[in-house]
Design a protein around this motif. Structure first.
Motif, short mmCIF file in Angstrom:
data_model
loop_
_atom_site.label_atom_id
_atom_site.label_comp_id
_atom_site.label_asym_id
_atom_site.label_seq_id
_atom_site.Cartn_x
_atom_site.Cartn_y
_atom_site.Cartn_z
N ALA A 12 7.08 -0.20 -3.84
CA ALA A 12 8.39 0.34 -4.15
C ALA A 12 8.56 1.68 -3.44
O ALA A 12 7.59 2.34 -3.07
CB ALA A 12 8.57 0.52 -5.65
N TYR A 13 9.81 2.05 -3.25
CA TYR A 13 10.13 3.29 -2.54
C TYR A 13 11.27 3.96 -3.27
O TYR A 13 12.20 3.30 -3.72
CB TYR A 13 10.51 2.95 -1.10
CG TYR A 13 10.91 4.12 -0.25
CD1 TYR A 13 12.20 4.24 0.26
CD2 TYR A 13 9.99 5.12 0.06
CE1 TYR A 13 12.57 5.31 1.04
CE2 TYR A 13 10.36 6.20 0.83
CZ TYR A 13 11.64 6.29 1.33
OH TYR A 13 12.00 7.36 2.10
N TYR A 14 11.18 5.31 -3.38
CA TYR A 14 12.16 6.04 -4.17
C TYR A 14 12.73 7.22 -3.40
O TYR A 14 12.05 7.85 -2.57
CB TYR A 14 11.50 6.58 -5.45
CG TYR A 14 10.94 5.51 -6.35
CD1 TYR A 14 9.62 5.10 -6.23
CD2 TYR A 14 11.74 4.89 -7.32
CE1 TYR A 14 9.11 4.11 -7.04
CE2 TYR A 14 11.23 3.91 -8.13
CZ TYR A 14 9.92 3.52 -7.99
OH TYR A 14 9.41 2.53 -8.81
N GLU A 15 13.95 7.56 -3.72
CA GLU A 15 14.55 8.80 -3.25
C GLU A 15 13.83 9.94 -3.96
O GLU A 15 13.42 9.82 -5.12
CB GLU A 15 16.04 8.79 -3.57
CG GLU A 15 16.84 9.89 -2.90
CD GLU A 15 16.87 11.16 -3.71
OE1 GLU A 15 16.88 12.26 -3.12
OE2 GLU A 15 16.84 11.05 -4.96
N ASP A 16 13.65 11.06 -3.27
CA ASP A 16 12.79 12.13 -3.77
C ASP A 16 13.21 12.65 -5.15
O ASP A 16 12.35 12.96 -5.99
CB ASP A 16 12.77 13.30 -2.78
CG ASP A 16 11.90 13.00 -1.58
OD1 ASP A 16 12.01 13.76 -0.58
OD2 ASP A 16 11.12 12.03 -1.61
N SER A 17 14.49 12.77 -5.41
CA SER A 17 14.92 13.39 -6.66
C SER A 17 14.68 12.51 -7.89
O SER A 17 14.77 12.98 -9.02
CB SER A 17 16.41 13.75 -6.59
OG SER A 17 17.23 12.59 -6.61
N VAL A 18 14.34 11.24 -7.67
CA VAL A 18 14.14 10.34 -8.82
C VAL A 18 12.73 9.80 -8.92
O VAL A 18 12.38 9.15 -9.92
CB VAL A 18 15.14 9.15 -8.77
CG1 VAL A 18 16.57 9.64 -8.60
CG2 VAL A 18 14.78 8.15 -7.68
N LYS A 19 11.89 10.03 -7.94
CA LYS A 19 10.63 9.29 -7.86
C LYS A 19 9.69 9.56 -9.03
O LYS A 19 8.82 8.74 -9.32
CB LYS A 19 9.93 9.55 -6.53
CG LYS A 19 9.52 10.98 -6.30
CD LYS A 19 8.89 11.11 -4.92
CE LYS A 19 8.49 12.54 -4.63
NZ LYS A 19 7.91 12.66 -3.26
N ASP A 20 9.82 10.70 -9.69
CA ASP A 20 8.96 10.98 -10.84
C ASP A 20 9.62 10.61 -12.16
O ASP A 20 9.01 10.77 -13.23
CB ASP A 20 8.60 12.47 -10.87
CG ASP A 20 7.76 12.88 -9.68
OD1 ASP A 20 7.92 14.01 -9.20
OD2 ASP A 20 6.95 12.05 -9.21
N ARG A 21 10.85 10.09 -12.11
CA ARG A 21 11.57 9.78 -13.34
C ARG A 21 12.05 8.34 -13.42
O ARG A 21 12.21 7.79 -14.51
CB ARG A 21 12.80 10.70 -13.45
CG ARG A 21 12.44 12.19 -13.46
CD ARG A 21 13.68 13.06 -13.62
NE ARG A 21 14.57 12.95 -12.48
CZ ARG A 21 15.84 12.54 -12.56
NH1 ARG A 21 16.35 12.19 -13.72
NH2 ARG A 21 16.59 12.47 -11.48
#
Length: 124
Positions: free
Chosen positions: A58-67
């Protein structure tokens, strides 16, 4: 006809959680990348997360990757977006999308199918 149907949006207080679901009809996406984008009020659509076939990665945008976290259930032809520790700036219409490709995709023009979106509103 291929349809992607999102659900699970709503109104939540800051710090709360939601689980968005997206079920595909008319095509099996278990071998393809699926993603989530969002469009805040007055802004353009931006990438949130994507997941490759069979939960390979999976891959996430930086502002959401920890949430936020994305997962999928191949048997149900459904992808989920788990939204945790929500902030008011996460308020947006969230769109599910699917591609015929198997590689990771993070640009909206790389997706072939789109849902109609589900609204998320985070209050202070």
């Amino acid at each position: 006809q291929v349809r992607l149907v999102e659900s699970g949006g709503g109104l939540v207080q800051a710090g709360g959680s939601l689980r968005l679901s997206c079920t595909a009809y008319g095509r099996n996406f278990s071998s393809n990348t699926m993603g989530w984008f969002r469009q805040p009020p007055g802004s353009g659509r931006v990438f949130v997360a994507a997941i490759r076939r069979r939960n390979v990665n999976a891959y996430y945008e930086d502002s959401v990757k920890d949430r936020f976290s994305v997962s999928r259930d191949a048997a149900k032809n459904t992808v989920y977006l788990h939204l945790n520790n929500l902030r008011p700036e996460d308020s947006a219409v969230y769109y599910c999308n699917g591609t015929v490709e198997t590689a990771m995709r993070a640009s909206d023009d790389e997706y072939d199918y789109w849902g109609r979106g589900t609204q998320v509103v985070v209050s202070t």
